[in-house]
Write a protein that holds these residues in place. Structure first.
Motif, PDB file in Angstrom:
ATOM      1  N   LEU A 160     -70.341  54.914 -49.397  1.00 32.47           N
ATOM      2  CA  LEU A 160     -70.058  54.820 -48.855  1.00 32.47           C
ATOM      3  C   LEU A 160     -69.817  54.769 -46.937  1.00 32.47           C
ATOM      4  O   LEU A 160     -68.404  54.044 -47.680  1.00 32.47           O
ATOM      5  CB  LEU A 160     -70.391  53.393 -48.720  1.00 32.47           C
ATOM      6  CG  LEU A 160     -72.042  52.313 -48.657  1.00 32.47           C
ATOM      7  CD1 LEU A 160     -73.173  52.826 -49.121  1.00 32.47           C
ATOM      8  CD2 LEU A 160     -71.947  50.677 -49.441  1.00 32.47           C
ATOM      9  N   LEU A 161     -70.184  55.202 -47.025  1.00 36.62           N
ATOM     10  CA  LEU A 161     -69.510  55.570 -45.391  1.00 36.62           C
ATOM     11  C   LEU A 161     -70.073  54.429 -43.942  1.00 36.62           C
ATOM     12  O   LEU A 161     -71.232  54.227 -43.377  1.00 36.62           O
ATOM     13  CB  LEU A 161     -69.195  56.958 -44.720  1.00 36.62           C
ATOM     14  CG  LEU A 161     -68.797  57.633 -45.458  1.00 36.62           C
ATOM     15  CD1 LEU A 161     -68.406  58.867 -44.974  1.00 36.62           C
ATOM     16  CD2 LEU A 161     -67.311  57.198 -46.383  1.00 36.62           C
ATOM     17  N   ASP A 162     -68.901  53.673 -43.465  1.00 41.58           N
ATOM     18  CA  ASP A 162     -69.644  53.062 -42.020  1.00 41.58           C
ATOM     19  C   ASP A 162     -69.584  54.076 -40.589  1.00 41.58           C
ATOM     20  O   ASP A 162     -68.159  54.298 -40.184  1.00 41.58           O
ATOM     21  CB  ASP A 162     -68.446  52.080 -41.977  1.00 41.58           C
ATOM     22  CG  ASP A 162     -68.959  51.087 -40.438  1.00 41.58           C
ATOM     23  OD1 ASP A 162     -70.078  50.866 -40.414  1.00 41.58           O
ATOM     24  OD2 ASP A 162     -68.448  49.875 -41.006  1.00 41.58           O
ATOM     25  N   LEU A 163     -70.769  53.866 -40.327  1.00 43.96           N
ATOM     26  CA  LEU A 163     -71.098  54.926 -39.293  1.00 43.96           C
ATOM     27  C   LEU A 163     -70.864  54.311 -38.099  1.00 43.96           C
ATOM     28  O   LEU A 163     -70.932  55.007 -36.776  1.00 43.96           O
ATOM     29  CB  LEU A 163     -72.714  55.668 -39.647  1.00 43.96           C
ATOM     30  CG  LEU A 163     -72.156  56.401 -40.143  1.00 43.96           C
ATOM     31  CD1 LEU A 163     -74.683  56.934 -40.816  1.00 43.96           C
ATOM     32  CD2 LEU A 163     -71.607  57.640 -40.618  1.00 43.96           C
ATOM     33  N   PHE A 164     -70.281  53.206 -37.761  1.00 44.09           N
ATOM     34  CA  PHE A 164     -70.236  52.618 -36.744  1.00 44.09           C
ATOM     35  C   PHE A 164     -68.915  52.610 -36.273  1.00 44.09           C
ATOM     36  O   PHE A 164     -68.164  52.203 -35.378  1.00 44.09           O
ATOM     37  CB  PHE A 164     -69.956  50.868 -36.349  1.00 44.09           C
ATOM     38  CG  PHE A 164     -71.531  50.540 -35.906  1.00 44.09           C
ATOM     39  CD1 PHE A 164     -72.943  51.621 -35.790  1.00 44.09           C
ATOM     40  CD2 PHE A 164     -72.306  49.377 -36.762  1.00 44.09           C
ATOM     41  CE1 PHE A 164     -73.468  51.633 -35.766  1.00 44.09           C
ATOM     42  CE2 PHE A 164     -73.786  49.355 -35.837  1.00 44.09           C
ATOM     43  CZ  PHE A 164     -73.805  49.934 -35.017  1.00 44.09           C
ATOM     44  N   VAL A 165     -67.924  53.416 -37.681  1.00 45.29           N
ATOM     45  CA  VAL A 165     -66.299  53.093 -36.769  1.00 45.29           C
ATOM     46  C   VAL A 165     -65.944  54.774 -36.552  1.00 45.29           C
ATOM     47  O   VAL A 165     -66.715  55.831 -37.479  1.00 45.29           O
ATOM     48  CB  VAL A 165     -65.309  53.039 -38.503  1.00 45.29           C
ATOM     49  CG1 VAL A 165     -65.304  51.538 -38.155  1.00 45.29           C
ATOM     50  CG2 VAL A 165     -65.883  53.145 -39.613  1.00 45.29           C
ATOM     51  N   CYS A 166     -65.040  55.196 -36.632  1.00 44.09           N
ATOM     52  CA  CYS A 166     -64.896  56.857 -36.072  1.00 44.09           C
ATOM     53  C   CYS A 166     -65.021  57.868 -37.669  1.00 44.09           C
ATOM     54  O   CYS A 166     -64.214  56.855 -39.267  1.00 44.09           O
ATOM     55  CB  CYS A 166     -63.520  57.773 -35.756  1.00 44.09           C
ATOM     56  SG  CYS A 166     -61.920  56.795 -36.855  1.00 44.09           S
ATOM     57  N   PRO A 167     -65.057  58.502 -37.883  1.00 43.63           N
ATOM     58  CA  PRO A 167     -65.379  60.018 -39.510  1.00 43.63           C
ATOM     59  C   PRO A 167     -64.058  59.682 -40.900  1.00 43.63           C
ATOM     60  O   PRO A 167     -63.648  59.243 -41.762  1.00 43.63           O
ATOM     61  CB  PRO A 167     -65.426  60.342 -39.320  1.00 43.63           C
ATOM     62  CG  PRO A 167     -66.279  60.623 -37.857  1.00 43.63           C
ATOM     63  CD  PRO A 167     -65.526  59.339 -37.419  1.00 43.63           C
ATOM     64  N   THR A 168     -62.975  58.979 -39.293  1.00 46.19           N
ATOM     65  CA  THR A 168     -61.908  59.875 -40.109  1.00 46.19           C
ATOM     66  C   THR A 168     -61.023  57.961 -40.390  1.00 46.19           C
ATOM     67  O   THR A 168     -60.359  57.880 -42.278  1.00 46.19           O
ATOM     68  CB  THR A 168     -60.119  59.571 -39.388  1.00 46.19           C
ATOM     69  OG1 THR A 168     -60.205  59.494 -38.313  1.00 46.19           O
ATOM     70  CG2 THR A 168     -60.025  61.577 -39.203  1.00 46.19           C
ATOM     71  N   ASP A 169     -61.350  56.539 -39.815  1.00 44.83           N
ATOM     72  CA  ASP A 169     -60.960  55.455 -39.994  1.00 44.83           C
ATOM     73  C   ASP A 169     -62.125  55.439 -41.542  1.00 44.83           C
ATOM     74  O   ASP A 169     -62.412  54.290 -42.493  1.00 44.83           O
ATOM     75  CB  ASP A 169     -61.522  54.336 -38.920  1.00 44.83           C
ATOM     76  CG  ASP A 169     -60.167  54.967 -38.242  1.00 44.83           C
ATOM     77  OD1 ASP A 169     -58.943  55.165 -38.411  1.00 44.83           O
ATOM     78  OD2 ASP A 169     -60.627  54.580 -36.614  1.00 44.83           O
ATOM     79  N   ALA A 170     -63.562  55.835 -41.308  1.00 46.83           N
ATOM     80  CA  ALA A 170     -64.333  54.964 -42.908  1.00 46.83           C
ATOM     81  C   ALA A 170     -63.728  55.829 -43.981  1.00 46.83           C
ATOM     82  O   ALA A 170     -64.422  54.971 -45.162  1.00 46.83           O
ATOM     83  CB  ALA A 170     -66.209  56.115 -41.885  1.00 46.83           C
ATOM     84  N   LEU A 171     -63.178  56.515 -44.163  1.00 50.21           N
ATOM     85  CA  LEU A 171     -63.142  56.896 -45.333  1.00 50.21           C
ATOM     86  C   LEU A 171     -61.942  55.884 -46.142  1.00 50.21           C
ATOM     87  O   LEU A 171     -62.025  56.576 -47.067  1.00 50.21           O
ATOM     88  CB  LEU A 171     -62.302  58.913 -45.021  1.00 50.21           C
ATOM     89  CG  LEU A 171     -63.431  60.393 -45.021  1.00 50.21           C
ATOM     90  CD1 LEU A 171     -62.089  61.069 -44.375  1.00 50.21           C
ATOM     91  CD2 LEU A 171     -63.916  59.561 -45.592  1.00 50.21           C
TER      92      LEU A 171
END
Length: 374
Positions: A144-155
């Motif tokens: 489950l990834l948060d799309l409101f943060v940059c992809p690297t931080d979402a991981l």
């Protein structure tokens, strides 16, 4: 309307017209729209007929699609839990229905819903004070990834699926943004879409490689008596079921496809259990089914779009999707308004009262679900 009152999940079928690629391959149309409620598929074993709450033919416009959706948006503003989701094979038009085309000349349900929410609020500013929050997630390769943060931080970010005491699902740890206008909400949506995983396959130039979940909370405070309603609108664009032999998926795309099919299979198990009224419903088998727990067999007013292709080359997938959607039609939800009295709302605003105290007070101050947002 009678079925809606009973809590039955409504199912709309939308037929995608034949594409140039399908026509060039010699495919022919095998799907026909008999009337506003019936669709047929011409199979080698004869004509198969399916009936739904609405059938939108190949010439249906985005305006036609949204016409019957708008009153569900009203329900969300009124304080109900509402879910609208799209299902179908890859390339069947789900993202077009939910989001629209790439340059949004033909906006889909999501951007139209943003505008409608604020239009309804504007019409009722003399009676209510409104606040709107949103979160945006994708379920990609079981994560489950948060799309409101940059992809690297979402991981590296941990998001947990939780339920409050009234069965309302929320994503604990997800970034939640407040929006003061339809333009702000749409800008946040565009930001999230830019971070979503997509890829080209043989079936679709921009295939969604994840399930997209947009959650919008509308808080309305009655200016006359101070009571507060909390509506949640869940807009879900499911990734398409696919067969690797048809899509040409390899390596990372094959891994994505396997993850997508696994989650959709788990969703199918939940739908089967609910439609056959089994004692155990396997919601916990997948993050997707956990996220949709309050939308299927829960407390939401739910509308499913089953998107299908009219082409003969997609006949097997079309039949599978239509049978899947027929099961969904048999599911009943128990939709209830999320509201609390002025006194309970004030106590929660202070933040010093625990849930036990609030529950006891609610018995004296009036019924209604308690708010339990993170």
């Amino acid at each position: 309307m009678v079925e809606d009152m009973k809590g039955k999940i409504r199912v709309f079928c939308r037929i995608r017209p034949m594409s140039k690629v399908e026509l060039s391959r010699g495919s022919s149309p095998v799907v026909d729209c008999l009337d506003d409620y019936s669709v047929t598929v011409d199979t080698p074993r004869g004509l198969k007929e399916f009936q739904f709450d609405k059938v939108l033919g190949m010439i249906s416009s985005q305006e036609d699609v949204f016409q019957d959706v708008s009153r569900l948006i009203q329900s969300a503003v009124d304080g109900f839990n509402v879910c609208i989701f799209a299902y179908g094979q890859t390339g069947s038009g789900k993202t077009f229905t939910m989001v629209g085309d790439k340059d949004l000349r033909n906006p889909g349900i999501m951007p139209r819903a943003f505008r409608t929410i604020f239009d309804i609020m504007q019409e009722n500013t003399s009676k209510f004070d409104f606040k709107v929050w949103t979160y945006m997630l994708e379920l990609y390769n079981e994560r489950l990834l948060d799309l409101f943060v940059c992809p690297t931080d979402a991981l590296s970010k941990k998001i947990e699926i939780k339920k409050d005491k009234k069965g309302l699902v929320f994503a604990h740890g997800a970034e939640t943004k407040e929006a003061a206008s339809a333009e702000e909400l749409f800008a946040l949506f565009e930001q999230g879409c830019a971070n979503r995983h997509i890829a080209a396959t043989k079936m679709n130039l921009e295939s969604s490689r994840s399930h997209l979940i947009v959650g919008i909370t509308v808080e309305s405070t009655n200016l006359t008596n101070g009571s507060v309603n909390y509506g949640k609108l869940s807009l879900v664009d499911l990734a398409g079921s696919e067969r690797a032999a048809k899509t040409g998926a390899r390596d990372d795309q094959l891994k994505e496809a396997n993850s997508i099919n696994k989650s959709l299979s788990a969703l199918g198990d939940v739908i089967f259990a609910l439609s056959t009224e089994q004692a155990h419903v396997p919601y916990r088998n997948n993050k997707l089914t956990q996220l949709m727990q309050d939308s299927l067999g829960g407390n939401a007013k739910t509308l499913m779009f089953v998107n299908i292709s009219a082409s003969s080359c997609s006949m097997e997938e079309t039949l599978t999707s239509l049978m899947y959607a027929t099961r969904v039609k048999a599911i009943t939800n128990n939709a209830q308004k999320n509201s609390e009295s002025k006194e309970i709302a004030q106590l929660r605003e202070v933040g010093g009262s625990d849930e036990l105290t609030l529950t006891i007070l609610s018995l004296f101050l009036g019924p209604g679900p308690l708010r339990a947002w993170p």
